[in-house]
Enzyme design. Structure first.
Site, PDB file in Angstrom:
ATOM      1  N   GLU A   6       0.823  -1.207   0.000  1.00 13.19           N
ATOM      2  CA  GLU A   6       0.000   0.000   0.000  1.00 13.19           C
ATOM      3  C   GLU A   6       0.862   1.265   0.000  1.00 13.19           C
ATOM      4  O   GLU A   6       0.509   2.279  -0.619  1.00 13.19           O
ATOM      5  CB  GLU A   6      -0.945   0.006   1.208  1.00 13.19           C
ATOM      6  N   HIS A  65       1.862   2.065  -3.537  1.00 15.53           N
ATOM      7  CA  HIS A  65       0.791   2.790  -4.243  1.00 15.53           C
ATOM      8  C   HIS A  65       0.810   4.269  -3.875  1.00 15.53           C
ATOM      9  O   HIS A  65       0.775   5.150  -4.745  1.00 15.53           O
ATOM     10  CB  HIS A  65      -0.571   2.217  -3.856  1.00 15.53           C
TER      11      HIS A  65
END
Length: 266
Positions: free
Chosen positions: A61, A64
């Site tokens: 994450e 990202h």
């Protein structure tokens, strides 16, 4: 007069104590597996692999978010996405809890979600594709690190239990990377190609996007599809130098509540 922007707030990029605690658990339990210090090697493997898996989810994450930051979405810092704190994710259940449960129940690396990226702040199709690709690439890099002792032929002195744990952890990374790279709405693979699709096609697909992930999970219960997918995973694991028996024993020892086969004795 000076103006403070999202780019100049150090606390938004400070590593979260939650992540550091998970990292500490991974380090301590990894040491316990390596030295056979724990009373139960299987329990130590369970804690090591689970904590390392959560670390990889956080890095997924973070990749990202960090790519989105450089792509133009400066709001990711204020949302806590750059602190590696799993509790800051938009869907903590989907991002961490569900993937961990799948590992415990089925021994498969489930792609999680999600950080909320304000896509309207990002300009350029390549940047949008890069944001989506960054997460699976983090899993690929994690898998490469886990399998390095195997493909480098550097297994001398590596305890069998630690070798099995690394093999199983690499297996989780490979399955997560492959599943998340599928060009299915709701997964990162679709996010990579979406900027290049026609507006009309995206409008047609949009109502089904929330169900793409669940369709993939359902298809994995189809024997032919399941067999083809895991044949591909096994081929990649062998290409990385990881023997089937190491991954198998890692998955068996991970389930400390079950008796491991004799072949996996450590």
């Amino acid at each position: 007069m000076t103006t403070t922007t999202h780019r100049h707030r150090p606390h938004e990029r400070r590593v979260s104590p939650v992540f550091l605690a998970i990292l500490a658990v991974m380090g301590v339990t990894g040491w316990a597996v390596w030295t056979d210090f724990a009373a139960s090697t299987s329990l130590a493997i369970f804690l090591f692999v689970t904590s390392a898996w959560i670390v990889s989810l956080c890095l997924h994450e973070y990749a990202h978010a960090r790519t989105a930051l450089h792509g133009g979405d400066i709001t990711v810092g204020a949302k806590g996405y750059l602190t590696l704190n799993p509790l800051a994710y938009t869907h903590a259940v989907l991002s961490v809890i569900l993937p961990v449960l799948f590992v415990i129940m089925g021994g498969i690396g489930l792609p999680g979600g999600a950080v909320f990226i304000e896509r309207d702040r990002v300009r350029g199709r390549w940047k949008h594709s890069a944001i989506s690709a960054a997460g699976p690439l983090a899993n690929v890099l994690f898998a490469v690190v886990c399998t390095a002792p195997f493909w480098l032929g550097a297994l001398d002195g590596v305890p069998a239990a630690f070798r099995y744990a690394l093999a199983f952890l690499a297996f989780l990374q490979v399955t997560a990377a492959l599943l998340n790279s599928l060009p299915v709405p709701g997964l990162d693979g679709y996010g990579v190609i979406e900027p290049w699709l026609s507006y009309r096609f995206k409008r047609q697909i949009e109502p089904y996007a929330p169900y793409g992930f669940f369709v993939v999970m359902a298809l994995l219960f189809v024997p032919a599809i399941n067999g083809a997918f895991f044949d591909g995973v096994d081929a990649l694991m062998q290409a990385l130098g990881v023997p089937d028996v190491s991954r198998y024993c890692g998955s068996q020892l991970y389930r400390f509540w079950e008796s491991a086969p004799e072949i996996c004795a450590v």
